[in-house]
Scaffold this active site. Structure first.
Site, PDB file in Angstrom:
ATOM      1  N   GLU A  98       0.827  -1.210   0.000  1.00  0.00           N
ATOM      2  CA  GLU A  98       0.000   0.000   0.000  1.00  0.00           C
ATOM      3  C   GLU A  98       0.860   1.258   0.000  1.00  0.00           C
ATOM      4  O   GLU A  98       0.507   2.259  -0.627  1.00  0.00           O
ATOM      5  CB  GLU A  98      -0.944  -0.027   1.206  1.00  0.00           C
ATOM      6  CG  GLU A  98      -2.016  -1.101   1.064  1.00  0.00           C
ATOM      7  CD  GLU A  98      -2.655  -1.516   2.377  1.00  0.00           C
ATOM      8  OE1 GLU A  98      -3.521  -2.407   2.340  1.00  0.00           O
ATOM      9  OE2 GLU A  98      -2.282  -0.966   3.436  1.00  0.00           O
ATOM     10  N   GLU A 168       4.149 -10.646   0.417  1.00  0.00           N
ATOM     11  CA  GLU A 168       2.725 -10.363   0.262  1.00  0.00           C
ATOM     12  C   GLU A 168       2.339 -10.422  -1.216  1.00  0.00           C
ATOM     13  O   GLU A 168       2.702  -9.548  -1.983  1.00  0.00           O
ATOM     14  CB  GLU A 168       2.347  -9.016   0.872  1.00  0.00           C
ATOM     15  CG  GLU A 168       3.415  -7.943   0.849  1.00  0.00           C
ATOM     16  CD  GLU A 168       2.877  -6.574   1.201  1.00  0.00           C
ATOM     17  OE1 GLU A 168       1.902  -6.483   1.960  1.00  0.00           O
ATOM     18  OE2 GLU A 168       3.416  -5.590   0.687  1.00  0.00           O
TER      19      GLU A 168
END
Length: 253
Positions: A98, A168
């Site tokens: 993010e 991730e």
């Protein structure tokens, strides 16, 4: 070799001051002493309060979700690594997908952040991973290795030994999709092999590599049973005490 098992809860931009205090207290009260390291990564407003709650629990630690690359200066709204460390936090998450996506953080910037964190006495949890189009193109291994080379592979072996890696798969974050245990294991092994190529097999075998992609109580046992998966970087599921405690207890006996 017994690597450190770690479950880190990334609260992201959630929880008021009171809600965060209550969540941290509930986790601290329910956490049993074990060799599993539990890390809470709340928003900045919670760091000192959560660190105070964690002080009496041997295996409970605190992380910031980010830090600035400079130690001080005219950077309105930013928090430096020494400031994070002064709260009692011991870890900092760097390179989360993010941050890369929304704030344009790239390899050289993250390399500076990693060095600043280490200099301040923090342990970086360094995130790497690929979006869906890269995975579908079969370029995921190359991209992840490139991310490691750009930000952490110029560290000395002594400094790299303080880094935790979090893989991730970006396509599995907040989407409800999860990499299969086999996909997770394959990527964790590729990451460990890349570390071994750079730093040697011994250091690679000591490095904790966490899985971070929609991990929850229902799939954590199978994920954590993989030989190269040493725990998880947990997002939404870390905001629920019962769910998070179940994940912590998901390692094989």
């Amino acid at each position: 070799m017994n690597r450190t098992r770690i479950v880190a809860g990334n609260w992201k931009m959630n929880k008021s001051y009171e809600e965060g205090r209550d969540l941290a207290k509930a986790i601290a009260e329910n956490l049993q002493p074990s060799e599993t390291v539990v890390v809470l990564a709340p928003p900045f407003i919670h760091l000192r309060g959560v660190a105070a709650i964690a002080e009496g629990v041997s295996n409970l630690h605190v992380a910031a979700q980010n830090c600035h690359q400079e130690n001080s200066g005219a950077y309105t709204g930013e928090i430096s690594a020494p400031m994070v460390r002064s709260t009692g936090a011991e870890y900092v998450i760097l390179g989360h997908s993010e941050r890369r996506q929304y704030f344009g953080e790239d390899g050289p910037l993250l390399a500076d952040k990693v060095k600043a964190a280490l200099a301040a006495g923090l342990k970086p949890i360094f995130c790497c991973g690929e979006p869906l189009e890269i995975r579908e193109a079969g370029a995921h291994v190359a991209l992840v290795v490139e991310q490691l080379e750009a930000s952490v592979f110029d560290l000395s072996p002594e400094d790299f030994a303080k880094v935790v890696i979090a893989y991730e798969p970006v396509w599995a974050i907040g989407t409800g999709r999860t990499a299969s245990p086999e996909q997770a294991q394959d990527m964790h092994k590729e990451i460990r092999d890349a570390i071994a190529k750079k730093y040697g097999r011994d250091l690679a075998q000591q490095t904790s590599i966490l899985y971070g992609g929609s991990c929850k109580a229902s799939n954590a046992p199978e994920l954590f049973s993989q030989p190269d998966v040493d725990g998880g970087l947990i997002g939404g599921a870390s905001l629920d005490t019962k769910e998070f405690m179940a994940i912590i207890g998901s390692f094989p006996a």
